[in-house]
Design a protein around this motif. Sequence first.
Motif, PDB file in Angstrom:
ATOM      1  N   ALA A 257      45.448 -16.524 -11.369  1.00 37.97           N
ATOM      2  CA  ALA A 257      46.323 -15.360 -11.523  1.00 37.97           C
ATOM      3  C   ALA A 257      47.328 -15.287 -10.384  1.00 37.97           C
ATOM      4  O   ALA A 257      48.531 -15.092 -10.605  1.00 37.97           O
ATOM      5  CB  ALA A 257      45.483 -14.081 -11.575  1.00 37.97           C
ATOM      6  N   LEU A 258      46.851 -15.471  -9.148  1.00 38.55           N
ATOM      7  CA  LEU A 258      47.744 -15.369  -7.994  1.00 38.55           C
ATOM      8  C   LEU A 258      48.743 -16.524  -7.944  1.00 38.55           C
ATOM      9  O   LEU A 258      49.904 -16.335  -7.554  1.00 38.55           O
ATOM     10  CB  LEU A 258      46.917 -15.314  -6.704  1.00 38.55           C
ATOM     11  CG  LEU A 258      46.049 -14.062  -6.529  1.00 38.55           C
ATOM     12  CD1 LEU A 258      45.206 -14.168  -5.272  1.00 38.55           C
ATOM     13  CD2 LEU A 258      46.909 -12.806  -6.483  1.00 38.55           C
ATOM     14  N   PHE A 309      49.318  -9.103  -0.973  1.00 36.56           N
ATOM     15  CA  PHE A 309      48.671  -9.864   0.084  1.00 36.56           C
ATOM     16  C   PHE A 309      47.183  -9.560   0.233  1.00 36.56           C
ATOM     17  O   PHE A 309      46.398 -10.480   0.490  1.00 36.56           O
ATOM     18  CB  PHE A 309      49.387  -9.624   1.414  1.00 36.56           C
ATOM     19  CG  PHE A 309      48.919 -10.540   2.513  1.00 36.56           C
ATOM     20  CD1 PHE A 309      49.262 -11.884   2.498  1.00 36.56           C
ATOM     21  CD2 PHE A 309      48.129 -10.069   3.538  1.00 36.56           C
ATOM     22  CE1 PHE A 309      48.823 -12.741   3.493  1.00 36.56           C
ATOM     23  CE2 PHE A 309      47.687 -10.912   4.540  1.00 36.56           C
ATOM     24  CZ  PHE A 309      48.038 -12.251   4.516  1.00 36.56           C
ATOM     25  N   PRO A 310      46.738  -8.299   0.078  1.00 36.30           N
ATOM     26  CA  PRO A 310      45.287  -8.072   0.142  1.00 36.30           C
ATOM     27  C   PRO A 310      44.502  -8.899  -0.864  1.00 36.30           C
ATOM     28  O   PRO A 310      43.403  -9.378  -0.563  1.00 36.30           O
ATOM     29  CB  PRO A 310      45.165  -6.567  -0.135  1.00 36.30           C
ATOM     30  CG  PRO A 310      46.448  -5.999   0.352  1.00 36.30           C
ATOM     31  CD  PRO A 310      47.485  -7.033   0.015  1.00 36.30           C
ATOM     32  N   LEU A 311      45.054  -9.087  -2.064  1.00 36.58           N
ATOM     33  CA  LEU A 311      44.371  -9.920  -3.054  1.00 36.58           C
ATOM     34  C   LEU A 311      44.382 -11.390  -2.631  1.00 36.58           C
ATOM     35  O   LEU A 311      43.419 -12.121  -2.874  1.00 36.58           O
ATOM     36  CB  LEU A 311      45.028  -9.760  -4.420  1.00 36.58           C
ATOM     37  CG  LEU A 311      44.885  -8.391  -5.085  1.00 36.58           C
ATOM     38  CD1 LEU A 311      45.578  -8.390  -6.440  1.00 36.58           C
ATOM     39  CD2 LEU A 311      43.432  -8.006  -5.242  1.00 36.58           C
ATOM     40  N   PHE A 312      45.485 -11.839  -2.029  1.00 34.97           N
ATOM     41  CA  PHE A 312      45.509 -13.197  -1.498  1.00 34.97           C
ATOM     42  C   PHE A 312      44.456 -13.365  -0.405  1.00 34.97           C
ATOM     43  O   PHE A 312      43.827 -14.422  -0.299  1.00 34.97           O
ATOM     44  CB  PHE A 312      46.896 -13.527  -0.945  1.00 34.97           C
ATOM     45  CG  PHE A 312      47.905 -13.920  -1.982  1.00 34.97           C
ATOM     46  CD1 PHE A 312      48.067 -15.251  -2.340  1.00 34.97           C
ATOM     47  CD2 PHE A 312      48.689 -12.970  -2.618  1.00 34.97           C
ATOM     48  CE1 PHE A 312      48.998 -15.630  -3.303  1.00 34.97           C
ATOM     49  CE2 PHE A 312      49.624 -13.331  -3.581  1.00 34.97           C
ATOM     50  CZ  PHE A 312      49.768 -14.664  -3.921  1.00 34.97           C
ATOM     51  N   MET A 313      44.256 -12.328   0.393  1.00 35.68           N
ATOM     52  CA  MET A 313      43.234 -12.390   1.440  1.00 35.68           C
ATOM     53  C   MET A 313      41.834 -12.464   0.843  1.00 35.68           C
ATOM     54  O   MET A 313      40.982 -13.229   1.305  1.00 35.68           O
ATOM     55  CB  MET A 313      43.350 -11.167   2.354  1.00 35.68           C
ATOM     56  CG  MET A 313      44.516 -11.197   3.311  1.00 35.68           C
ATOM     57  SD  MET A 313      44.423 -12.569   4.492  1.00 35.68           S
ATOM     58  CE  MET A 313      42.861 -12.222   5.270  1.00 35.68           C
ATOM     59  N   VAL A 314      41.574 -11.666  -0.193  1.00 39.17           N
ATOM     60  CA  VAL A 314      40.281 -11.719  -0.878  1.00 39.17           C
ATOM     61  C   VAL A 314      40.045 -13.117  -1.433  1.00 39.17           C
ATOM     62  O   VAL A 314      38.962 -13.695  -1.312  1.00 39.17           O
ATOM     63  CB  VAL A 314      40.229 -10.671  -2.009  1.00 39.17           C
ATOM     64  CG1 VAL A 314      38.965 -10.854  -2.838  1.00 39.17           C
ATOM     65  CG2 VAL A 314      40.268  -9.270  -1.433  1.00 39.17           C
ATOM     66  N   ALA A 318      37.137 -15.818  -0.431  1.00 41.14           N
ATOM     67  CA  ALA A 318      36.245 -16.341  -1.465  1.00 41.14           C
ATOM     68  C   ALA A 318      36.395 -17.846  -1.655  1.00 41.14           C
ATOM     69  O   ALA A 318      35.795 -18.418  -2.562  1.00 41.14           O
ATOM     70  CB  ALA A 318      36.523 -15.628  -2.787  1.00 41.14           C
ATOM     71  N   GLY A 319      37.195 -18.491  -0.816  1.00 40.38           N
ATOM     72  CA  GLY A 319      37.369 -19.930  -0.912  1.00 40.38           C
ATOM     73  C   GLY A 319      38.476 -20.366  -1.840  1.00 40.38           C
ATOM     74  O   GLY A 319      38.576 -21.551  -2.181  1.00 40.38           O
ATOM     75  N   GLY A 320      39.344 -19.447  -2.283  1.00 41.80           N
ATOM     76  CA  GLY A 320      40.456 -19.789  -3.164  1.00 41.80           C
ATOM     77  C   GLY A 320      41.566 -20.506  -2.419  1.00 41.80           C
ATOM     78  O   GLY A 320      41.653 -20.454  -1.186  1.00 41.80           O
ATOM     79  N   ALA A 321      42.440 -21.137  -3.178  1.00 45.00           N
ATOM     80  CA  ALA A 321      43.485 -21.971  -2.576  1.00 45.00           C
ATOM     81  C   ALA A 321      44.878 -21.358  -2.692  1.00 45.00           C
ATOM     82  O   ALA A 321      45.866 -22.033  -2.427  1.00 45.00           O
ATOM     83  CB  ALA A 321      43.487 -23.347  -3.243  1.00 45.00           C
ATOM     84  N   ALA A 322      44.980 -20.085  -3.084  1.00 42.37           N
ATOM     85  CA  ALA A 322      46.294 -19.492  -3.324  1.00 42.37           C
ATOM     86  C   ALA A 322      47.167 -19.518  -2.073  1.00 42.37           C
ATOM     87  O   ALA A 322      48.343 -19.899  -2.123  1.00 42.37           O
ATOM     88  CB  ALA A 322      46.133 -18.062  -3.835  1.00 42.37           C
ATOM     89  N   LEU A 323      46.616 -19.130  -0.919  1.00 40.29           N
ATOM     90  CA  LEU A 323      47.407 -19.121   0.311  1.00 40.29           C
ATOM     91  C   LEU A 323      47.751 -20.537   0.766  1.00 40.29           C
ATOM     92  O   LEU A 323      48.810 -20.755   1.370  1.00 40.29           O
ATOM     93  CB  LEU A 323      46.663 -18.375   1.417  1.00 40.29           C
ATOM     94  CG  LEU A 323      46.726 -16.842   1.370  1.00 40.29           C
ATOM     95  CD1 LEU A 323      45.925 -16.231   2.512  1.00 40.29           C
ATOM     96  CD2 LEU A 323      48.163 -16.351   1.422  1.00 40.29           C
ATOM     97  N   VAL A 368      49.986 -18.733   6.378  1.00 39.12           N
ATOM     98  CA  VAL A 368      49.096 -19.025   7.505  1.00 39.12           C
ATOM     99  C   VAL A 368      48.459 -17.761   8.066  1.00 39.12           C
ATOM    100  O   VAL A 368      47.704 -17.827   9.030  1.00 39.12           O
ATOM    101  CB  VAL A 368      49.845 -19.757   8.639  1.00 39.12           C
ATOM    102  CG1 VAL A 368      50.405 -21.074   8.152  1.00 39.12           C
ATOM    103  CG2 VAL A 368      50.946 -18.885   9.237  1.00 39.12           C
ATOM    104  N   SER A 369      48.753 -16.611   7.488  1.00 38.42           N
ATOM    105  CA  SER A 369      48.205 -15.344   7.984  1.00 38.42           C
ATOM    106  C   SER A 369      46.779 -15.182   7.471  1.00 38.42           C
ATOM    107  O   SER A 369      46.527 -14.493   6.489  1.00 38.42           O
ATOM    108  CB  SER A 369      49.084 -14.180   7.529  1.00 38.42           C
ATOM    109  OG  SER A 369      48.644 -12.976   8.094  1.00 38.42           O
ATOM    110  N   ARG A 370      45.853 -15.801   8.174  1.00 37.29           N
ATOM    111  CA  ARG A 370      44.461 -15.793   7.714  1.00 37.29           C
ATOM    112  C   ARG A 370      43.498 -15.384   8.827  1.00 37.29           C
ATOM    113  O   ARG A 370      42.897 -14.336   8.781  1.00 37.29           O
ATOM    114  CB  ARG A 370      44.068 -17.170   7.195  1.00 37.29           C
ATOM    115  CG  ARG A 370      45.040 -17.712   6.167  1.00 37.29           C
ATOM    116  CD  ARG A 370      44.681 -19.114   5.754  1.00 37.29           C
ATOM    117  NE  ARG A 370      45.789 -19.740   5.028  1.00 37.29           N
ATOM    118  CZ  ARG A 370      45.719 -20.900   4.437  1.00 37.29           C
ATOM    119  NH1 ARG A 370      44.605 -21.590   4.482  1.00 37.29           N
ATOM    120  NH2 ARG A 370      46.756 -21.399   3.825  1.00 37.29           N
TER     121      ARG A 370
END
Length: 670
Positions: A257-258, A309-314, A318-323, A368-370
């Motif tokens: 989705a992202l 961005f909060p969803l990208f952080m979630v 959770a190990g997702g690759a969106a960022l 890179v904001s992680r």
Amino acid sequence: MEATLPLLILVLPLLMFLFLGLFGKYLSHKWSGIIGTLGMGVTMVIAYYTAYTYFFSGDFVDAAGNRLQYVVFDQQWLSLWGDLSINLGFLLDPISALMLVVVTTISFMVHLYSNGYMRDHHGVYETGFQRFYAFLSLFSFSMLGLVVATNIFQMYIFWELVGASSYLLIGFYYTKPSAVSASKKAFIVTRFADLGFLIGILVLSYCTETFNFMSMTSSSVGEGLYHVDVTSAEGVKTMIESRAGQMFLGGSIMTWALVLIFMGGMGKSAMMPLHIWLPDAMEGPTPVSALIHAATMVVAGVYLVARLFPLFMVNELAGGAALDIVTVVGALTAAYAAIVACTQVDIKRVLAFSTISQIAFMMVSLGVSRGDVGENLGYMASMFHLFTHAMFKALLFLGAGALIHAVSSNDYTAMHGLRKHMPITHITFLIGCLAIAGIIPFSGFFSKDEILASCFGNSMVAYVWMSLVAGLTAFYMFRLYYLIFWWKEHKVHEGHHAPKDQPWTMTLPLIILGVVAIFCGLVPFSEMVTWNGHPHHAHINWTVASVSLAVSIVAIGIATLMYRKENSLPAKMRSLFPRLWQGAHHRFYFDELYMFITHKIIFNSICKPIAWFDRHIIDGTMDAFAAITNKASYAIRGLQSGNAQSYVWVYLLGALVLGGGTVAIIFLFF
């Protein structure tokens, strides 16, 4: 906050569009420009007041000092199923308040500047002055509606309006085939990207059962982002955990989705490989280039990622690759655009590729904001650079418009030695170059430093890569500066006037934006715009800043050596790397690749066989049915001749056949 003033921010540009579009033909050109500019000026003042109230009144800060999201109004428009509905509203938070300031400032400067630039430019003053201001107002309305949307479907509606209004502005010179082609190219490329955006919205709504931004982001890490009531979003949190973890083709549903939503942002922000429309969009009037490519349409993709961005952080937790995808796409795009900009000869196309590169800087900063969640550094740096870039890039585009207006050419080869002829344009353009190169104390230094510091703290590969891109930025901008204002004396051809600074309507915006480009880096941005509303006190990382400053100074030194005076070094450099220079000059043949894919593969190999099948098999079958029916009808047409004797004869013959058949059946069976 009362809803009246925020509502006027949207209503006034819409009224200006309707008024100038419907009744502009009854107004003089002068009054059309004045009314359009005043309307945008009032909108800017209201937007400033709204943003000032949000940031400094203290009414939108909780007891812990965290900034709150505030819904000014939110009216249901369509009810779909269950609790899922599409609303139209006005959301006020740090990034929407920031964008109100940015969009209205640049739009007002463009409105004011256009009063001088568009007069008698390509005959516009006689044929399309009112129409131009109507389109500007429509674009401003669309962009403002996008940034204050309370839900992602409202954002998508205004997202498409931005695309439609940009199509009108890019193709404003509709008698020029190149402008028509550029507008169609921008529209088609962004429509493909927006298809991904729409699918991403549908998938995201499946995961969250809501379109509302506050519900999506308020409890995505369990403690409540933006510090709203967590209990109201617990159902959303549960839905995200239960549905977003489902896998499809190796990735979670939330990741897909992202990524699809980011695809929409790639189209609007001209990220590779969906970047091909933006350089050609320079066919529109130069004020349009400043409006679309400085602070509005092209930053919509960055704003989209920042909003979610909060969803990208979630997804990251959770190990997702969106960022990761955001980071890689941004880094590749930044380097590609910077290299191409080093070889362009059209001043507006240099600035176009510069815009692509700088927008990619913002994407990398978000990507890179992680690890710095507590400090918000990457997110804040991206928004900070969006703010500063809007000011100095609008300054550069409007300065380019003044130059083009003076010499009647986009090619820098017609602009050598203009510093003596156009001193105000020269000084303001130099300020823009120093700002984008990141030279202290200009604004670009502070925002670029924060981006590089974020990369330095999270990924050394990204830091080194983006530092080199920053060096290329300083090089190609001062290459452009020296080729325009130095190099050799400008030759005034017989029968032409010497170039000079433009009227005050064009010069005043340059001066204002020049001053802003110097000082806007001093805004305490880190205390105002963060991803979770929690302010922090940023400081300059002098290790990073010193290195980036040194890289920029070296790059400017190389540009000075090669381009301040006419010499053979540029030709020698081209001869050393002929294939690289040729490839970069032709944008690494992306346009040719798209033409090959669309014309040779899609049109010839796919569309033509389908068209043949449609014409010969589908249409042929239908034509055969029609022919058979026609022949059969022709053969039996005598049965309805209108002759009563023939009818009696046929009737008797039929009766005899029927009677004979009956007798035969009785004889056989009985």
